[in-house]
Design an enzyme around this catalytic site. Structure first.
Site, mmCIF file in Angstrom:
data_model
loop_
_atom_site.group_PDB
_atom_site.id
_atom_site.type_symbol
_atom_site.label_atom_id
_atom_site.label_comp_id
_atom_site.label_asym_id
_atom_site.label_seq_id
_atom_site.Cartn_x
_atom_site.Cartn_y
_atom_site.Cartn_z
ATOM 1 N N ASN A 9 1.049 -1.123 0.081
ATOM 2 C CA ASN A 9 0.029 0.140 0.111
ATOM 3 C C ASN A 9 0.835 1.077 0.143
ATOM 4 O OD1 ASN A 9 -1.737 1.952 0.501
ATOM 5 N ND2 ASN A 9 -2.162 1.421 2.717
ATOM 6 N N TRP A 10 0.930 1.817 -1.105
ATOM 7 C CA TRP A 10 1.987 2.882 -1.348
ATOM 8 C C TRP A 10 1.157 4.446 -0.640
ATOM 9 C CZ3 TRP A 10 3.884 3.005 -7.073
ATOM 10 C CH2 TRP A 10 4.582 1.882 -7.336
ATOM 11 N N LYS A 11 0.165 4.240 -0.284
ATOM 12 C CA LYS A 11 -0.514 5.471 0.512
ATOM 13 C C LYS A 11 -0.046 6.690 -0.602
ATOM 14 C CE LYS A 11 0.262 3.370 4.763
ATOM 15 N NZ LYS A 11 0.234 3.354 6.122
ATOM 16 N N HIS A 94 -9.202 0.671 5.400
ATOM 17 C CA HIS A 94 -7.703 0.968 5.786
ATOM 18 C C HIS A 94 -8.070 1.632 6.978
ATOM 19 C CE1 HIS A 94 -3.710 2.258 6.450
ATOM 20 N NE2 HIS A 94 -3.312 0.973 5.884
ATOM 21 N N GLU A 96 -6.527 4.191 8.261
ATOM 22 C CA GLU A 96 -6.275 5.638 7.850
ATOM 23 C C GLU A 96 -7.675 6.143 7.296
ATOM 24 O OE1 GLU A 96 -2.635 5.213 5.583
ATOM 25 O OE2 GLU A 96 -1.655 4.669 7.280
ATOM 26 N N GLU A 166 -4.916 -5.724 10.488
ATOM 27 C CA GLU A 166 -3.975 -4.720 10.594
ATOM 28 C C GLU A 166 -4.346 -3.899 12.128
ATOM 29 O OE1 GLU A 166 -1.892 -3.282 6.947
ATOM 30 O OE2 GLU A 166 -3.959 -2.054 6.958
ATOM 31 N N GLY A 172 2.523 1.747 10.768
ATOM 32 C CA GLY A 172 3.658 2.758 10.701
ATOM 33 C C GLY A 172 4.169 3.259 11.998
ATOM 34 N N SER A 212 3.805 -2.671 10.136
ATOM 35 C CA SER A 212 5.204 -2.670 10.483
ATOM 36 C C SER A 212 6.074 -4.019 10.112
ATOM 37 C CB SER A 212 5.662 -2.286 11.953
ATOM 38 O OG SER A 212 5.224 -0.844 12.152
ATOM 39 N N GLY A 233 3.013 -1.328 4.124
ATOM 40 C CA GLY A 233 2.635 0.180 3.879
ATOM 41 C C GLY A 233 4.184 0.540 3.698
ATOM 42 N N GLY A 234 5.213 1.123 4.818
ATOM 43 C CA GLY A 234 6.194 1.868 4.534
ATOM 44 C C GLY A 234 7.244 1.184 3.694
HETATM 45 C C1 PEP Z 1 -0.409 -0.383 6.302
HETATM 46 O O1 PEP Z 1 -0.512 1.135 6.113
HETATM 47 O O2 PEP Z 1 -1.420 -1.006 5.772
HETATM 48 C C2 PEP Z 1 0.817 -0.860 6.846
HETATM 49 C C3 PEP Z 1 0.670 -2.006 7.176
HETATM 50 O O3 PEP Z 1 1.872 0.087 7.070
HETATM 51 P P1 PEP Z 1 3.109 -0.309 7.586
HETATM 52 O O4 PEP Z 1 3.596 -1.649 6.942
HETATM 53 O O5 PEP Z 1 3.932 1.168 7.199
HETATM 54 O O6 PEP Z 1 3.042 -0.390 9.028
#
Ligand code: PEP
Length: 249
Positions: A9-11, A94, A96, A166, A172, A212, A233-234
């Site tokens: 997920n590039w956001k 998600h 967010e 999640e 994050g 993470s 994510g990241g």
């Molecule tokens: C996400 O945003 O779905 C996520 C899991 O982010 P991260 O891996 O950065 O925690």
């Protein structure tokens, strides 16, 4: 055997140049992976990503969609618009979107129904907040999120659903659920689906872990029997890190 999936997920990251560079690198590195590999760029980069990946097994997803078919919803993007650029996977729910844009269970239920109506595949995200985990309410919260959005669906539609558990406190933050915590709640999720929809749905459903996930913890998390991959994510913004996670399957 359940399908293993790693989705990035590039956001709100990566303009055209960065999208092109990252996807070229992923294509070059992606030899034969054991997992379905999915990337979710911003809406504006979806068509570009589809075009760049047309000779590759890497798939493209949208990060969101509107719950309405069309109309006066300035700034919004519909399911059919996403399909129109060749994307038939969408992330819904998600954390967010839930927390920053107040997306309620009701809206998410509508989005899921519309995406399935459009014959799209849904990566449905859900998970508890830190306060729920601390007070031991995480099983209850997760059950409620799942039941509200997905339990009225016909069993036949579950082949189009991928779940992504999640925990909000791990997204994050650098903090991850331990492999044991991930397994415990994934097993709980699978047993809820089993009770409601039976063995063939629950045993073939891919349940991803997100929060993470990094190259140094992916292997242990992915080796849990009810964890079928990850939503990243990241670390999905870096080709080396993302491929290392994909290869940890
Ligand atoms: C996400 O945003 O779905 C996520 C899991 O982010 P991260 O891996 O950065 O925690």
């Amino acid at each position: 055997m359940r399908t293993k999936i790693v989705a990035g997920n590039w956001k709100m990251n990566n303009d055209s140049l960065a999208t092109s560079a990252l996807l070229q690198e992923l294509k070059r590195m992606n030899q034969i992976s054991k997992a379905r590999m999915i990337v979710a760029p911003a809406y504006t980069q979806l068509a570009q990503a589809v075009n760049l990946l047309k000779d590759s097994s890497i798939e493209v997803a949208a990060q969101n969609m509107n719950a309405e078919v069309s109309g006066a919803f300035t700034g919004e993007v519909s399911a059919s618009m996403i399909k129109g650029v060749g994307v038939s996977i969408v992330i819904i729910g998600h954390s967010e979107r839930r927390s920053l844009y107040s997306e309620t269970d009701k809206v998410l239920t509508e989005k899921v129904a519309l995406a399935l109506h459009e014959n799209m595949e849904v990566i449905f995200c859900f998970g508890e907040e830190l306060s729920h985990r601390k007070s031991g309410q995480h099983f209850e919260v997760v059950s409620h999120q799942l039941k509200t959005a997905l339990f009225d669906l016909d069993a036949s539609l579950w082949k189009k659903i991928i779940l992504a558990y999640e925990p909000v406190w791990a997204i994050g933050t650098g903090e991850t659920a331990s492999p044991k915590q991930a397994q415990e709640i994934h097993a709980h999720i699978r047993s809820l689906i089993h009770q409601k929809f039976g063995e063939s749905v629950s045993s073939s459903l891919s349940i991803l872990y997100g929060g993470s996930v990094k190259p140094n913890n992916a292997k242990e998390i992915f080796s849990q029997p009810d964890v079928d991959g990850g939503l990243i994510g990241g670390a999905s913004l870096n080709a080396n890190e993302f491929m290392a996670i994909v290869n940890a399957i």
